[in-house]
Enzyme design. Structure first.
Site, mmCIF file in Angstrom:
data_model
loop_
_atom_site.group_PDB
_atom_site.id
_atom_site.type_symbol
_atom_site.label_atom_id
_atom_site.label_comp_id
_atom_site.label_asym_id
_atom_site.label_seq_id
_atom_site.Cartn_x
_atom_site.Cartn_y
_atom_site.Cartn_z
ATOM 1 N N LYS A 14 0.855 -1.189 0.000
ATOM 2 C CA LYS A 14 0.000 0.000 0.000
ATOM 3 C C LYS A 14 0.884 1.230 0.000
ATOM 4 O O LYS A 14 1.778 1.363 0.832
ATOM 5 C CB LYS A 14 -0.897 0.015 1.248
ATOM 6 C CG LYS A 14 -1.964 1.104 1.189
ATOM 7 C CD LYS A 14 -3.101 0.662 0.304
ATOM 8 C CE LYS A 14 -4.086 1.782 0.009
ATOM 9 N NZ LYS A 14 -3.593 2.739 -0.997
ATOM 10 N N LYS A 47 5.450 1.894 -2.854
ATOM 11 C CA LYS A 47 5.408 3.268 -3.353
ATOM 12 C C LYS A 47 5.770 3.263 -4.823
ATOM 13 O O LYS A 47 6.433 2.341 -5.306
ATOM 14 C CB LYS A 47 6.401 4.158 -2.585
ATOM 15 C CG LYS A 47 6.026 5.625 -2.568
ATOM 16 C CD LYS A 47 4.908 5.911 -1.589
ATOM 17 C CE LYS A 47 4.627 7.406 -1.479
ATOM 18 N NZ LYS A 47 3.633 7.709 -0.444
ATOM 19 N N ASN A 69 -2.889 19.303 -0.279
ATOM 20 C CA ASN A 69 -3.924 18.484 0.342
ATOM 21 C C ASN A 69 -3.647 18.188 1.807
ATOM 22 O O ASN A 69 -4.570 17.950 2.580
ATOM 23 C CB ASN A 69 -4.056 17.167 -0.440
ATOM 24 C CG ASN A 69 -5.481 16.673 -0.483
ATOM 25 O OD1 ASN A 69 -6.408 17.461 -0.516
ATOM 26 N ND2 ASN A 69 -5.657 15.368 -0.467
ATOM 27 N N SER A 82 -7.699 5.277 3.296
ATOM 28 C CA SER A 82 -7.541 4.422 2.122
ATOM 29 C C SER A 82 -7.904 2.975 2.462
ATOM 30 O O SER A 82 -8.513 2.263 1.652
ATOM 31 C CB SER A 82 -6.100 4.476 1.606
ATOM 32 O OG SER A 82 -5.890 5.623 0.811
#
Length: 436
Positions: free
Chosen positions: A90, A126, A241, A369
Site C-alpha cells: 500500500k 510506493k 492536500n 484508504s
C-alpha cells in the site's frame, strides 16, 4: 539505483547526498539509519532485521508515449514493494521531476512502518514517474498514466498492491489507473487503487484524511505537553492536500496560523492568516503567489519563526541539521514523508522539541484508504461522520500506544513508532518463515 552518467543526480549520489536537498543524506540512507536505531529493542527478532533493509521487489519501467506533436517521449517510472509480510502493498504514486528510485525505495519503507505502526493489514509500497505534470497536456498526462499502469500492472492488484495519490497525482489519476487496470483484466476492479472519485468507489473523507490525521496527532501531542490550541502559533510548509487541510483545522480550532509556504511563495502574518481566504486563492490561482493576506519572507527566516507548532508538509529532507539548530517551536508535526533527517532529529530532541513522526502524523490518509479498500470489497459505504469517527479512534489509539513506548523506553516518538512497527512486521516475517 542507477542514474544517467554525468547527470546532477548521479554526481550527488556519488557524494552520498540528495539531489532534492544537498545538505541531507539520501532518503534511503535515512530510512536505513532509522531502522538501525531500533535494533537494540528487537530481542529475538533482531535476526530478521536485514529484511527491512532490502525491498522485496523493485520494478523500473520505461513509459513511452506519443506526444501531441507526434514525437515520442520516454519517462522513467518505478514501483517498489518494500515488504508484504503483513498484507498487500500500500502506498502512493508520485509524479514529480525529482522522483528517483532511491526516494521511492525510502518512501516504500516508510509505508511499511506507517501501516504497521497504526495496525493496518498492509505492507509498504510506493511508486512514481520522473515527470513534471505541468509540462505535459491533459491528453499526454492521461496517456502517461495509462501506459505506466499497464507496465506496473504485473505486480499490482486489489489483493497484491494498492496504489493511491501522492505528490502530483489526484483522484482523476486514480480513476485512470483503475480504468486501465480494469480494461486489461476484463472486469471492473475498484479496489486496485484508493483515493478515487466517489462515483467510482471512493470514500467520503479521503481527500481531507491526511491533513485531519496531522491535526489529530498535533492535538494529542499538545494535550500531553499541556500546550493549549487556542491562540497557538502555527507554521505550515506545503499548502496542498495535507498542509492546507491541516492549516484549516488548526484555524478552526482557534489556533493562529502565522506562516504558510508552497512552491511559489513563502508568507507570514504574525496576526494570523485568513486560512479560508488562502485556500480560496490557491483554488483559483494554483498557488499562494499573489495572496494579499500576508507578506513575503525568506525561506530560511520561515524556519526560524517562533511558534508552538511547525508542520513540514512538503517533500522529504527539509529539516536539516542546520535548520534544526534555528527552529523555534514546541512541536514539529511531520505532514510530509521523511522531512527530518536523522541528524536533525537528534538535534531537535536534544533541544527539547517534540517531533510527531511522519509514520504516525500523516497516517490518516492511508487509514482512510484502508476504509475505502474495505468498502470496495463489501460494496457497502459509510457516512463521512462514520469515517471520521473511525479515523479518530485509530489515530488516537496509535498515538497513545506510541507515547507509552516512548515514555517506557525513554526514546523519541519516532523510535517508539519504529519499535512497534518493526516488531509487528518482523514477527509476521518470522511466523511465515522462508520459502523455499
Amino acid at each position: 539505483m542507477s542514474a544517467l552518467p554525468g547527470s546532477d543526480y548521479a554526481k550527488a549520489r556519488i557524494a552520498g547526498l540528495s539531489y532534492l536537498n544537498p545538505a541531507a543524506p539520501e532518503p534511503w540512507a535515512s530510512f536505513v539509519e532509522q531502522i538501525e536505531r531500533v535494533r537494540p529493542y528487537l530481542g529475538d527478532l533482531e535476526r530478521w532485521i536485514e529484511t527491512l533493509k532490502h525491498p522485496k521487489r523493485t520494478l523500473i519501467v520505461d513509459v513511452p508515449i506519443e506526444r501531441d506533436d507526434g514525437t515520442i517521449a520516454h519517462y522513467e517510472g518505478y514501483r517498489v514493494q518494500h515488504n508484504l509480510s503483513r498484507g498487500p502493498g500500500k502506498g502512493g504514486i508520485r509524479f514529480h521531476p525529482d522522483v528517483t528510485l532511491n526516494e521511492v525505495m525510502a518512501l516504500s519503507g516508510w509505508m511499511t512502518v506507517k501501516n504497521a505502526a497504526v495496525g493496518l493489514p498492509f505492507g509498504g509500497a510506493k511508486g512514481g514517474i520522473r515527470l513534471d505534470p505541468k509540462s505535459v497536456s491533459k491528453g499526454e498526462l492521461q496517456r502517461i498514466t495509462r501506459r505506466f499502469t499497464s507496465e506496473i500492472g504485473i505486480i499490482i492488484g486489489p489483493d497484491r498492491d494498492i496504489p493511491a495519490p501522492d505528490v502530483g497525482t489526484n483522484e482523476m489519476t486514480m480513476a485512470i489507473m483503475m480504468d486501465t487496470f480494469s480494461m486489461n483484466r476484463g472486469g471492473t476492479a475498484t479496489g486496485v487503487v484508493t483515493g478515487k472519485p466517489i462515483a467510482l468507489g471512493g470514500s467520503l473523507g479521503r481527500r481531507e484524511a491526511t491533513g485531519r490525521g496531522v491535526f489529530i496527532t498535533a492535538r494529542e501531542a499538545a494535550r500531553h505537553l499541556n500546550v493549549p490550541l487556542e491562540g497557538a502559533r502555527v507554521v505550515v510548509q506545503g499548502f496542498g492536500n495535507v498542509g492546507g487541510i491541516g492549516a484549516r483545522l488548526f484555524h478552526e480550532s482557534g489556533a493562529r496560523v502565522i506562516a504558510i509556504a508552497d512552491h511559489a511563495a513563502t508568507l507570514v502574518n504574525e496576526a494570523g492568516i485568513d486560512i479560508p481566504a488562502a485556500l480560496a486563492h490557491v483554488a483559483a490561482k494554483g498557488s499562494l503567489a499573489g495572496f494579499a493576506g500576508a507578506s513575503a519572507i525568506d525561506i530560511e527566516d520561515f524556519w526560524r519563526l517562533e511558534c508552538e507548532f511547525l508542520v513540514p508538509a512538503a517533500l522529504e529532507g527539509q529539516i536539516t541539521p542546520q535548520r534544526a539548530e534555528g527552529i523555534r517551536t514546541r512541536i514539529v508535526v511531520e505532514g510530509a514523508n521523511g522531512p527530518t533527517t536523522p541528524a536533525a532529529d537528534d538535534i531537535l530532541r536534544n533541544r527539547g522539541i517534540l517531533v510527531v513522526p511522519d509514520v504516525l502524523a500523516n497516517a490518516g490518509g492511508v487509514t482512510v484508504s484502508y476504509f475505502e479498500w474495505v468498502q470496495d470489497f463489501s460494496s457497502f459505504f459509510w457516512t463521512e461522520d462514520e469515517i471520521n469517527d473511525r479515523l479518530e479512534r485509530i489515530m488516537v489509539g496509535a498515538f497513545n500506544a506510541i507515547w507509552q513506548i516512548a515514555d517506557e523506553k525513554q526514546v523519541s516518538l519516532r523510535t517508539a513508532a519504529f519499535i512497534i512497527a518493526c516488531h509487528r512486521v518482523l514477527e509476521a516475517r518470522a511466523e511465515r518463515g522462508l520459502y523455499p
